[in-house]
Design a protein around this motif. Sequence first.
Motif, PDB file in Angstrom:
ATOM      1  N   PHE A   1       0.851  -1.191   0.000  1.00 32.33           N
ATOM      2  CA  PHE A   1       0.000   0.000   0.000  1.00 32.33           C
ATOM      3  C   PHE A   1       0.891   1.247   0.000  1.00 32.33           C
ATOM      4  O   PHE A   1       1.425   1.641   1.038  1.00 32.33           O
ATOM      5  CB  PHE A   1      -0.934   0.006   1.213  1.00 32.33           C
ATOM      6  CG  PHE A   1      -1.770  -1.240   1.332  1.00 32.33           C
ATOM      7  CD1 PHE A   1      -2.292  -1.865   0.211  1.00 32.33           C
ATOM      8  CD2 PHE A   1      -2.037  -1.794   2.583  1.00 32.33           C
ATOM      9  CE1 PHE A   1      -3.064  -3.010   0.315  1.00 32.33           C
ATOM     10  CE2 PHE A   1      -2.816  -2.938   2.695  1.00 32.33           C
ATOM     11  CZ  PHE A   1      -3.321  -3.548   1.561  1.00 32.33           C
ATOM     12  N   LEU A   2       1.057   1.843  -1.171  1.00 34.82           N
ATOM     13  CA  LEU A   2       1.963   2.966  -1.335  1.00 34.82           C
ATOM     14  C   LEU A   2       1.196   4.277  -1.405  1.00 34.82           C
ATOM     15  O   LEU A   2       0.086   4.348  -1.953  1.00 34.82           O
ATOM     16  CB  LEU A   2       2.783   2.783  -2.614  1.00 34.82           C
ATOM     17  CG  LEU A   2       3.603   1.490  -2.697  1.00 34.82           C
ATOM     18  CD1 LEU A   2       4.340   1.421  -4.027  1.00 34.82           C
ATOM     19  CD2 LEU A   2       4.568   1.374  -1.529  1.00 34.82           C
ATOM     20  N   LEU A   3       1.796   5.322  -0.868  1.00 39.00           N
ATOM     21  CA  LEU A   3       1.173   6.649  -0.916  1.00 39.00           C
ATOM     22  C   LEU A   3       1.082   7.158  -2.345  1.00 39.00           C
ATOM     23  O   LEU A   3       2.064   7.139  -3.089  1.00 39.00           O
ATOM     24  CB  LEU A   3       1.976   7.632  -0.078  1.00 39.00           C
ATOM     25  CG  LEU A   3       1.878   7.508   1.442  1.00 39.00           C
ATOM     26  CD1 LEU A   3       2.941   8.368   2.098  1.00 39.00           C
ATOM     27  CD2 LEU A   3       0.491   7.903   1.930  1.00 39.00           C
ATOM     28  N   LYS A   4      -0.109   7.635  -2.706  1.00 41.13           N
ATOM     29  CA  LYS A   4      -0.320   8.233  -4.011  1.00 41.13           C
ATOM     30  C   LYS A   4      -0.772   9.691  -3.903  1.00 41.13           C
ATOM     31  O   LYS A   4      -0.891  10.389  -4.906  1.00 41.13           O
ATOM     32  CB  LYS A   4      -1.361   7.433  -4.787  1.00 41.13           C
ATOM     33  CG  LYS A   4      -0.942   5.989  -5.056  1.00 41.13           C
ATOM     34  CD  LYS A   4      -2.040   5.234  -5.780  1.00 41.13           C
ATOM     35  CE  LYS A   4      -1.638   3.788  -6.017  1.00 41.13           C
ATOM     36  NZ  LYS A   4      -2.733   3.004  -6.666  1.00 41.13           N
TER      37      LYS A   4
ATOM     38  N   GLY B   1       7.117  -9.442  13.105  1.00 39.30           N
ATOM     39  CA  GLY B   1       7.119  -9.178  11.677  1.00 39.30           C
ATOM     40  C   GLY B   1       8.424  -9.559  11.014  1.00 39.30           C
ATOM     41  O   GLY B   1       8.744  -9.072   9.924  1.00 39.30           O
ATOM     42  N   ALA B   2       9.189 -10.457  11.634  1.00 37.62           N
ATOM     43  CA  ALA B   2      10.474 -10.900  11.089  1.00 37.62           C
ATOM     44  C   ALA B   2      10.425 -12.394  10.803  1.00 37.62           C
ATOM     45  O   ALA B   2       9.847 -13.167  11.577  1.00 37.62           O
ATOM     46  CB  ALA B   2      11.597 -10.597  12.076  1.00 37.62           C
ATOM     47  N   ALA B   3      11.047 -12.801   9.703  1.00 39.40           N
ATOM     48  CA  ALA B   3      11.068 -14.219   9.352  1.00 39.40           C
ATOM     49  C   ALA B   3      11.716 -15.046  10.452  1.00 39.40           C
ATOM     50  O   ALA B   3      11.302 -16.182  10.719  1.00 39.40           O
ATOM     51  CB  ALA B   3      11.808 -14.410   8.030  1.00 39.40           C
ATOM     52  N   ALA B   4      12.722 -14.492  11.124  1.00 37.73           N
ATOM     53  CA  ALA B   4      13.377 -15.218  12.211  1.00 37.73           C
ATOM     54  C   ALA B   4      12.408 -15.491  13.356  1.00 37.73           C
ATOM     55  O   ALA B   4      12.492 -16.530  14.022  1.00 37.73           O
ATOM     56  CB  ALA B   4      14.581 -14.426  12.713  1.00 37.73           C
ATOM     57  N   GLY B   5      11.487 -14.558  13.604  1.00 36.31           N
ATOM     58  CA  GLY B   5      10.492 -14.772  14.648  1.00 36.31           C
ATOM     59  C   GLY B   5       9.554 -15.907  14.304  1.00 36.31           C
ATOM     60  O   GLY B   5       9.207 -16.740  15.163  1.00 36.31           O
TER      61      GLY B   5
ATOM     62  N   MET C   1       3.375  -8.009  10.518  1.00 33.89           N
ATOM     63  CA  MET C   1       3.362  -7.920   9.060  1.00 33.89           C
ATOM     64  C   MET C   1       4.765  -8.162   8.542  1.00 33.89           C
ATOM     65  O   MET C   1       5.687  -7.394   8.815  1.00 33.89           O
ATOM     66  CB  MET C   1       2.860  -6.548   8.615  1.00 33.89           C
ATOM     67  CG  MET C   1       2.587  -6.455   7.124  1.00 33.89           C
ATOM     68  SD  MET C   1       1.239  -7.541   6.576  1.00 33.89           S
ATOM     69  CE  MET C   1      -0.189  -6.680   7.254  1.00 33.89           C
ATOM     70  N   LEU C   2       4.940  -9.248   7.792  1.00 31.38           N
ATOM     71  CA  LEU C   2       6.243  -9.608   7.252  1.00 31.38           C
ATOM     72  C   LEU C   2       6.622  -8.680   6.095  1.00 31.38           C
ATOM     73  O   LEU C   2       5.751  -8.040   5.501  1.00 31.38           O
ATOM     74  CB  LEU C   2       6.222 -11.061   6.794  1.00 31.38           C
ATOM     75  CG  LEU C   2       6.031 -12.093   7.919  1.00 31.38           C
ATOM     76  CD1 LEU C   2       5.611 -13.442   7.342  1.00 31.38           C
ATOM     77  CD2 LEU C   2       7.303 -12.229   8.740  1.00 31.38           C
ATOM     78  N   PRO C   3       7.906  -8.611   5.744  1.00 30.96           N
ATOM     79  CA  PRO C   3       8.310  -7.766   4.617  1.00 30.96           C
ATOM     80  C   PRO C   3       7.623  -8.195   3.327  1.00 30.96           C
ATOM     81  O   PRO C   3       7.224  -9.364   3.185  1.00 30.96           O
ATOM     82  CB  PRO C   3       9.826  -7.996   4.536  1.00 30.96           C
ATOM     83  CG  PRO C   3      10.217  -8.456   5.893  1.00 30.96           C
ATOM     84  CD  PRO C   3       9.054  -9.238   6.413  1.00 30.96           C
ATOM     85  N   PRO C   4       7.451  -7.293   2.372  1.00 31.18           N
ATOM     86  CA  PRO C   4       6.806  -7.652   1.104  1.00 31.18           C
ATOM     87  C   PRO C   4       7.569  -8.767   0.390  1.00 31.18           C
ATOM     88  O   PRO C   4       8.779  -8.916   0.550  1.00 31.18           O
ATOM     89  CB  PRO C   4       6.868  -6.346   0.288  1.00 31.18           C
ATOM     90  CG  PRO C   4       7.060  -5.263   1.295  1.00 31.18           C
ATOM     91  CD  PRO C   4       7.843  -5.872   2.417  1.00 31.18           C
TER      92      PRO C   4
END
Length: 348
Positions: free
Chosen positions: A52-55, A247-251, A270-273
């Motif tokens: 979801f990017l600012l427009k 929100g980290a893959a390690a977690g 929320m994980l990285p895109p």
Amino acid sequence: MLGCVIHGRGDLRVEELPVPEPGPGEALVAVRYGGVCGSDLHYWRHGGVGDFLLKEPMLLGHEVVGTVVSYGTPDPSAPATGTAVAVHPATPCGVCPECADGRRHVCRDTRYLGSAARFPHVQGGFAARIVVPAEQLRPLPEGLELRRAALAEPLSVALHAVRRAGPVAGKHVLVTGSGPIGCLVVAAARAAGAARITVTDLLPAALEYARLAGADTVVRADDPADAGWPSEGAEEDAVDTAVEASGAAAGLDTCLRLVRRGGVVVQLGMLPPGPTPFAGNLVVSREIELRGALRFDTEFDQALRLLAAEPALDGLVSAVVPVAETESAFALAADRGRSCKVLLDFGG
């Protein structure tokens, strides 16, 4: 009035804005406090949250409390003017299949304060006066002050995550990540009757906030020798339920390796895109249930009741900063070694 508007990556401005007028079915609220959320920080740092990017310029904020000023049309069922209220930030469409199935929190056409998920963006609540649907107002329970009530939205997220985990009464719960949401997951799990709660994080200061919220054991995530770790592969020491709040893959990897056979892992952070590698074979070989948790619905009312009953949670508010100093408030909120939940003060 003053409002906090994000124009793009790193471009956060406190601007003079016109005071809005409520229309039919709407309320004008004088905002007192607004909690700085991780998503607000993402808009500030990266110009978006996930995909979801600012427009266009957008008023930030969805964790807001204040008092009712007026209504566009009289509504005897709504809180009286002058009432202290928390604002539920979601307006589900009410007609999509998800809403019809009782899952309004994943409504495909919802409107959420301060979100770029749709265009035009839904303007947020970080302003001295905001207009919202009257049905989104919740009067504060007796004894609950506005400052602590500002935790209602993130606590609702935490309550929903624990609800997604299923019954946790009498169980050992692991929480990875002790930011504001992770700490409130601790409080939610404790309220649901968890017998033991273990929390991991990289930062000692963040772990101290987890203790305040009710954690029994805190563990440095980067210290495998820490005696607080449950033993991987030791069935008698495995956790029953794990909530991934970093929100980290390690977690997520930690949750999958430490939860018992047949246990439940809830992915809340929320994980990285993009693709995220994870120990998928463990999901199969141990028949682990991996569940997602997004936002909340009716948990908002439960959160207000819990906050009224647990004044110690006020300790998770680490700073209250005047709106004129918004950028310094965001910098503080982004520094987890110095803060937990940071509130903006709009003066009421």
